[in-house]
Design an enzyme around this catalytic site. Structure first.
Site, PDB file in Angstrom:
ATOM      1  N   HIS A  63       0.834  -1.204   0.000  1.00  0.00           N
ATOM      2  CA  HIS A  63       0.000   0.000   0.000  1.00  0.00           C
ATOM      3  C   HIS A  63       0.868   1.253   0.000  1.00  0.00           C
ATOM      4  O   HIS A  63       1.864   1.320   0.718  1.00  0.00           O
ATOM      5  CB  HIS A  63      -0.951  -0.007   1.203  1.00  0.00           C
ATOM      6  CG  HIS A  63      -2.087  -0.949   1.004  1.00  0.00           C
ATOM      7  ND1 HIS A  63      -3.321  -0.543   0.588  1.00  0.00           N
ATOM      8  CD2 HIS A  63      -2.150  -2.293   1.105  1.00  0.00           C
ATOM      9  CE1 HIS A  63      -4.098  -1.592   0.457  1.00  0.00           C
ATOM     10  NE2 HIS A  63      -3.410  -2.674   0.762  1.00  0.00           N
ATOM     11  N   PRO A  64       0.473   2.229  -0.802  1.00  0.00           N
ATOM     12  CA  PRO A  64       1.256   3.464  -0.863  1.00  0.00           C
ATOM     13  C   PRO A  64       1.015   4.337   0.358  1.00  0.00           C
ATOM     14  O   PRO A  64      -0.032   4.241   1.004  1.00  0.00           O
ATOM     15  CB  PRO A  64       0.708   4.152  -2.115  1.00  0.00           C
ATOM     16  CG  PRO A  64      -0.728   3.714  -2.157  1.00  0.00           C
ATOM     17  CD  PRO A  64      -0.705   2.275  -1.671  1.00  0.00           C
ATOM     18  N   ALA A  88      -8.697   2.682   5.346  1.00  0.00           N
ATOM     19  CA  ALA A  88      -9.724   2.815   4.319  1.00  0.00           C
ATOM     20  C   ALA A  88     -10.207   4.258   4.391  1.00  0.00           C
ATOM     21  O   ALA A  88     -10.870   4.649   5.345  1.00  0.00           O
ATOM     22  CB  ALA A  88     -10.871   1.835   4.566  1.00  0.00           C
ATOM     23  N   VAL A  89      -9.842   5.059   3.403  1.00  0.00           N
ATOM     24  CA  VAL A  89     -10.093   6.500   3.467  1.00  0.00           C
ATOM     25  C   VAL A  89     -11.513   6.897   3.063  1.00  0.00           C
ATOM     26  O   VAL A  89     -11.913   8.035   3.301  1.00  0.00           O
ATOM     27  CB  VAL A  89      -9.070   7.298   2.615  1.00  0.00           C
ATOM     28  CG1 VAL A  89      -7.653   7.105   3.144  1.00  0.00           C
ATOM     29  CG2 VAL A  89      -9.168   6.942   1.149  1.00  0.00           C
ATOM     30  N   PHE A 113       1.381   3.389   6.962  1.00  0.00           N
ATOM     31  CA  PHE A 113       0.061   3.572   7.556  1.00  0.00           C
ATOM     32  C   PHE A 113      -0.982   3.201   6.510  1.00  0.00           C
ATOM     33  O   PHE A 113      -0.938   3.674   5.376  1.00  0.00           O
ATOM     34  CB  PHE A 113      -0.120   5.038   7.976  1.00  0.00           C
ATOM     35  CG  PHE A 113      -1.481   5.358   8.515  1.00  0.00           C
ATOM     36  CD1 PHE A 113      -1.819   5.046   9.821  1.00  0.00           C
ATOM     37  CD2 PHE A 113      -2.430   5.971   7.707  1.00  0.00           C
ATOM     38  CE1 PHE A 113      -3.073   5.344  10.326  1.00  0.00           C
ATOM     39  CE2 PHE A 113      -3.689   6.273   8.207  1.00  0.00           C
ATOM     40  CZ  PHE A 113      -4.015   5.959   9.516  1.00  0.00           C
ATOM     41  N   SER A 142      -6.169   3.432  -5.866  1.00  0.00           N
ATOM     42  CA  SER A 142      -5.595   4.311  -4.836  1.00  0.00           C
ATOM     43  C   SER A 142      -5.744   5.777  -5.206  1.00  0.00           C
ATOM     44  O   SER A 142      -6.034   6.613  -4.338  1.00  0.00           O
ATOM     45  CB  SER A 142      -4.120   3.977  -4.608  1.00  0.00           C
ATOM     46  OG  SER A 142      -3.999   2.740  -3.952  1.00  0.00           O
ATOM     47  N   GLU A 200      -9.339   6.760  -4.489  1.00  0.00           N
ATOM     48  CA  GLU A 200      -9.628   6.776  -3.059  1.00  0.00           C
ATOM     49  C   GLU A 200      -8.983   7.971  -2.376  1.00  0.00           C
ATOM     50  O   GLU A 200      -9.629   8.657  -1.568  1.00  0.00           O
ATOM     51  CB  GLU A 200      -9.151   5.453  -2.437  1.00  0.00           C
ATOM     52  CG  GLU A 200      -9.981   4.272  -2.878  1.00  0.00           C
ATOM     53  CD  GLU A 200      -9.287   2.925  -2.756  1.00  0.00           C
ATOM     54  OE1 GLU A 200      -9.937   1.915  -3.083  1.00  0.00           O
ATOM     55  OE2 GLU A 200      -8.099   2.871  -2.352  1.00  0.00           O
ATOM     56  N   GLN A 201      -7.724   8.241  -2.707  1.00  0.00           N
ATOM     57  CA  GLN A 201      -7.042   9.375  -2.080  1.00  0.00           C
ATOM     58  C   GLN A 201      -7.672  10.697  -2.527  1.00  0.00           C
ATOM     59  O   GLN A 201      -7.840  11.616  -1.723  1.00  0.00           O
ATOM     60  CB  GLN A 201      -5.538   9.334  -2.371  1.00  0.00           C
ATOM     61  CG  GLN A 201      -4.847   8.203  -1.633  1.00  0.00           C
ATOM     62  CD  GLN A 201      -3.347   8.348  -1.548  1.00  0.00           C
ATOM     63  OE1 GLN A 201      -2.811   9.462  -1.580  1.00  0.00           O
ATOM     64  NE2 GLN A 201      -2.649   7.227  -1.417  1.00  0.00           N
TER      65      GLN A 201
END
Length: 178
Positions: free
Chosen positions: A75-76, A130-131, A127, A92, A95-96
């Site tokens: 995961h980034p 789930a954003v 870290f 990603s 999501e970000q």
């Protein structure tokens, strides 16, 4: 397989795929970790997204500690180097962006990157959260709070968060077209 091609499949179609196509179809559900789908294939058929998700989580639970750590490390970092370079996966990136991490002020970006660095130095992995449904401020506060945990708790928390991320991604993949 392109996203437009994959989004037209149903869960019942998934059952008919050979293992390679099954893994390709589920590419990205678990970040850079096709082994989760690969090991889930034998448990077909899946009648519901819940069944598929539960099987995939079982695969992760039964994986070695090293495999689990590699999954976490796949995961980034949030708003990290990959985001800056534009090398995040499509999942990603979306999501970000949905959490507003692409709209951080210079000060927020500095705070988040400092938190990311402290977290990685403390625990030895990035870290993961789930954003979806969180703001960038809530995310930063959660990193800060989770820095108080021990390594075992954080390892477990990251795997739980990865499970949530996978569920969001599965739900999006198998969403009924509007």
């Amino acid at each position: 397989m392109s996203q437009s091609t994959t989004s037209s499949r149903s869960l019942s179609d998934l059952t008919e795929l050979d293992q390679a196509a099954f893994v390709q179809y589920l590419d990205g559900i678990f970040e850079h970790s096709p082994w989760v789908a690969e090991r889930s294939w034998n448990a077909r058929p899946f009648n519901t997204v819940d069944e598929l998700h539960k099987q995939m989580l079982t695969v992760v639970d039964q994986a070695s500690h090293e495999e689990q750590k590699a999954l976490i490390c796949a995961h980034p970092e949030l708003a990290g180097k990959e985001a800056e370079e534009g090398s995040l996966t499509a999942h990603s990136t979306g999501e970000q962006k949905g959490a507003g991490l692409d709209q951080c002020t210079v000060q927020e970006l500095e705070r988040l990157r400092s938190l990311n660095t402290r977290y990685r130095e403390r625990f030895g992995f990035p870290f993961v959260i789930a954003v979806k449904g969180l703001t960038r401020h809530q995310i930063m506060d959660k990193v800060d709070a989770r820095l108080n945990n021990d390594t075992e708790t954080e390892f477990s928390t990251c795997l739980q968060e990865i499970g949530k991320i996978a569920r969001f991604r599965l739900d999006a993949l198998f969403a009924s077209p509007n």
